[in-house]
Write an enzyme that holds these catalytic residues in place. Structure first.
Site, PDB file in Angstrom:
ATOM      1  N   ARG A 106       0.880  -1.180   0.000  1.00 40.06           N
ATOM      2  CA  ARG A 106       0.000   0.000   0.000  1.00 40.06           C
ATOM      3  C   ARG A 106       0.910   1.221   0.000  1.00 40.06           C
ATOM      4  O   ARG A 106       1.663   1.424   0.957  1.00 40.06           O
ATOM      5  CB  ARG A 106      -0.917  -0.010   1.227  1.00 40.06           C
ATOM      6  CG  ARG A 106      -1.596   1.315   1.447  1.00 40.06           C
ATOM      7  CD  ARG A 106      -2.753   1.241   2.402  1.00 40.06           C
ATOM      8  NE  ARG A 106      -3.878   0.563   1.786  1.00 40.06           N
ATOM      9  CZ  ARG A 106      -5.131   0.601   2.242  1.00 40.06           C
ATOM     10  NH1 ARG A 106      -5.400   1.283   3.342  1.00 40.06           N
ATOM     11  NH2 ARG A 106      -6.108  -0.028   1.632  1.00 40.06           N
ATOM     12  N   HIS A 133      -6.934   1.041  -6.741  1.00 33.28           N
ATOM     13  CA  HIS A 133      -7.183   0.160  -5.591  1.00 33.28           C
ATOM     14  C   HIS A 133      -7.865  -1.115  -6.124  1.00 33.28           C
ATOM     15  O   HIS A 133      -9.032  -1.370  -5.843  1.00 33.28           O
ATOM     16  CB  HIS A 133      -8.069   0.878  -4.570  1.00 33.28           C
ATOM     17  CG  HIS A 133      -8.136   0.212  -3.234  1.00 33.28           C
ATOM     18  ND1 HIS A 133      -7.384  -0.895  -2.895  1.00 33.28           N
ATOM     19  CD2 HIS A 133      -8.883   0.499  -2.134  1.00 33.28           C
ATOM     20  CE1 HIS A 133      -7.668  -1.246  -1.650  1.00 33.28           C
ATOM     21  NE2 HIS A 133      -8.564  -0.425  -1.167  1.00 33.28           N
ATOM     22  N   GLN A 136      -9.885  -3.821  -3.964  1.00 37.80           N
ATOM     23  CA  GLN A 136     -11.204  -3.382  -3.501  1.00 37.80           C
ATOM     24  C   GLN A 136     -12.284  -3.766  -4.518  1.00 37.80           C
ATOM     25  O   GLN A 136     -13.369  -4.229  -4.163  1.00 37.80           O
ATOM     26  CB  GLN A 136     -11.182  -1.859  -3.293  1.00 37.80           C
ATOM     27  CG  GLN A 136     -12.509  -1.283  -2.856  1.00 37.80           C
ATOM     28  CD  GLN A 136     -12.937  -1.792  -1.491  1.00 37.80           C
ATOM     29  OE1 GLN A 136     -12.181  -1.746  -0.543  1.00 37.80           O
ATOM     30  NE2 GLN A 136     -14.161  -2.292  -1.378  1.00 37.80           N
ATOM     31  N   ASP A 228     -17.068   6.895  -1.959  1.00 39.65           N
ATOM     32  CA  ASP A 228     -15.825   6.770  -1.182  1.00 39.65           C
ATOM     33  C   ASP A 228     -15.575   8.128  -0.519  1.00 39.65           C
ATOM     34  O   ASP A 228     -16.246   9.118  -0.844  1.00 39.65           O
ATOM     35  CB  ASP A 228     -14.672   6.377  -2.136  1.00 39.65           C
ATOM     36  CG  ASP A 228     -13.341   6.175  -1.410  1.00 39.65           C
ATOM     37  OD1 ASP A 228     -13.344   5.966  -0.183  1.00 39.65           O
ATOM     38  OD2 ASP A 228     -12.286   6.240  -2.084  1.00 39.65           O
ATOM     39  N   CYS A 268     -16.417   1.543  -0.031  1.00 37.44           N
ATOM     40  CA  CYS A 268     -15.242   0.716   0.256  1.00 37.44           C
ATOM     41  C   CYS A 268     -14.837   0.786   1.728  1.00 37.44           C
ATOM     42  O   CYS A 268     -14.136  -0.093   2.219  1.00 37.44           O
ATOM     43  CB  CYS A 268     -14.077   1.123  -0.644  1.00 37.44           C
ATOM     44  SG  CYS A 268     -13.579   2.831  -0.437  1.00 37.44           S
ATOM     45  N   ARG A 296     -13.659  -8.697   0.943  1.00 36.55           N
ATOM     46  CA  ARG A 296     -12.221  -8.455   0.747  1.00 36.55           C
ATOM     47  C   ARG A 296     -11.443  -9.733   1.081  1.00 36.55           C
ATOM     48  O   ARG A 296     -10.492 -10.102   0.402  1.00 36.55           O
ATOM     49  CB  ARG A 296     -11.733  -7.301   1.647  1.00 36.55           C
ATOM     50  CG  ARG A 296     -12.267  -5.923   1.311  1.00 36.55           C
ATOM     51  CD  ARG A 296     -11.752  -5.394  -0.009  1.00 36.55           C
ATOM     52  NE  ARG A 296     -10.310  -5.331  -0.087  1.00 36.55           N
ATOM     53  CZ  ARG A 296      -9.553  -4.344   0.379  1.00 36.55           C
ATOM     54  NH1 ARG A 296     -10.118  -3.275   0.919  1.00 36.55           N
ATOM     55  NH2 ARG A 296      -8.235  -4.365   0.260  1.00 36.55           N
TER      56      ARG A 296
HETATM   57  N1  NVA Z   1      -9.741   6.703  -1.594  1.00 37.88           N
HETATM   58  C1  NVA Z   1      -9.438   6.241  -0.257  1.00 37.88           C
HETATM   59  C2  NVA Z   1      -9.681   4.769  -0.154  1.00 37.88           C
HETATM   60  C3  NVA Z   1      -9.470   4.193   1.222  1.00 37.88           C
HETATM   61  C4  NVA Z   1      -9.659   2.720   1.257  1.00 37.88           C
HETATM   62  C5  NVA Z   1      -7.997   6.590   0.080  1.00 37.88           C
HETATM   63  O1  NVA Z   1      -7.132   6.464  -0.793  1.00 37.88           O
HETATM   64  O2  NVA Z   1      -7.748   6.998   1.222  1.00 37.88           O
HETATM   65  N1   CP Z   2     -11.249  -0.261   1.876  1.00 35.94           N
HETATM   66  C1   CP Z   2     -10.006  -0.351   2.361  1.00 35.94           C
HETATM   67  O1   CP Z   2      -9.036  -0.557   1.643  1.00 35.94           O
HETATM   68  O2   CP Z   2      -9.929  -0.226   3.715  1.00 35.94           O
HETATM   69  P1   CP Z   2      -8.596  -0.054   4.562  1.00 35.94           P
HETATM   70  O3   CP Z   2      -8.027   1.301   4.256  1.00 35.94           O
HETATM   71  O4   CP Z   2      -9.059  -0.167   5.991  1.00 35.94           O
HETATM   72  O5   CP Z   2      -7.629  -1.136   4.203  1.00 35.94           O
END
Ligand code: NVA
Ligand code: CP
Length: 321
Positions: A106, A133, A136, A228, A268, A296
């Protein structure tokens, strides 16, 4: 069709058929897990999980998933790794891939996860970057399929920020034979290259990809509503501005009433109640948000099995029809 040894960094790393294979395999593994049947497909395998950003779902679902598959997962906060002190992504990938069977990362910059993939000898999975992502979207599509049975021909409407989730969702929906409309404020639209390419792909299947600034128009005839956060990780300095710009882009009961009567609502997560979605919608009859979060686990177990075990895909593929 074999996903063995491959990377999953972008939604486009899998074909439409491979996407179906992952979903099918996820359903099998979910059934097995619910029945308490052992499925230790990845006995002795190790997954390294690099996190530059926070996570609840991604971390816990990957770690639990590896455990249920008979393998092991290592949590590696980027501040604990030497990469936090300047070791290159290239060297990190070369070294880690000598120890482990798979790397999940990540990251902030998408180039970090593509860089890991370039130099890793083992499969690399994108657990969210600023650009995409994809994991997801596997869970989202399984959740929709469970509710609506078939994905082809459905319409999904995304309301809010044209961000990493939106980018992957566009590609994923089109690969699944669905139409997608997005309502995003001017200046916050999804990646234009993804939109253009996806429009062409969708047209080949008589489906559409549309981007507008008008949520009411976008949700018309929608089978699925999706949103989101307005402020993604790494955008905290823009919070004040974003809270103003995104105000008209909320999924609330009035907007849900403009979609199909049997529409489902996805998010998500994490959710910010009163911003992109209201609590009554999350708790209401249209919501499949917590089923989506659970999926997930099942979809990533399928992904890991297919990337890391040759036998896995033969088994699943032979049951395809
Ligand atoms: N768009 C959000 C998704 C979190 C799972 C982010 O990147 O923070
Ligand atoms: N939706 C998602 O990726 O959640 P987290 O940021 O908790 O991993």
């Amino acid at each position: 069709m074999s996903l063995y040894g491959r990377h999953f960094v972008e939604m486009n790393d899998v074909t439409a058929d491979e996407l179906q294979l992952i979903l099918k395999h996820a359903t099998e593994l979910k059934t097995k897990q619910k029945r308490g049947e052992p499925h230790r497909i990845l006995e002795g395998k190790t997954l390294a999980m690099i996190f530059e950003k926070q996570s609840t779902r991604t971390r816990v679902s990957f770690e639990t998933g590896m455990f249920q598959l008979g393998g092991h997962a290592l949590f590696l906060g980027s501040h604990d790794l030497q990469v936090g002190r300047g070791e290159t992504v290239e060297d990190t990938a070369r070294v880690l891939s000598g120890f482990v069977d798979c790397i999940m990362a990540r990251t902030y910059a998408h180039a970090t996860v593509t860089g890991l993939a370039k130099y890793s000898k083992v499969p690399v999975i994108n657990g969210l970057s600023d650009y995409e992502h994809p994991c997801q979207i596997l869970a989202d599509l399984l959740t929709i399929q469970e509710d609506k049975t078939a994905l082809r021909g459905l319409k999904l409407t995304y309301v809010g920020d044209g961000n990493n989730v939106a980018n992957s969702l566009i590609i994923g929906c089109v690969k699944a034979g669905m139409s997608i409309s997005l309502a995003c404020p001017e200046g916050y639209w999804p990646d234009s290259t993804i939109v253009q390419k996806s429009k062409q792909e969708a047209a080949k299947q008589s489906q559409t990809v549309e981007v507008t600034t008008d949520p009411s128009a976008a949700v018309k005839d929608a089978d699925v509503l999706y949103t989101d956060v307005w402020v993604s990780m790494g955008q905290d300095e823009e919070t004040e501005k974003r809270l103003k710009v995104f105000k008209p882009y909320q999924i609330n009961s009035a907007l849900v009433a403009k979609a199909k009567e049997d529409c489902i609502v996805l998010h998500c997560l994490p959710a910010h109640y009163g911003q992109e979605i209201t609590k009554d919608v999350v708790d209401g009859k249209h919501s499949r948000i917590f089923e989506e979060a659970e999926n997930r686990l099942h979809t990533q177990k399928a992904l890991l099995s297919l990337l890391l075990s040759k036998e896995s895909q033969t088994l699943s593929a032979s049951r395809k029809n």
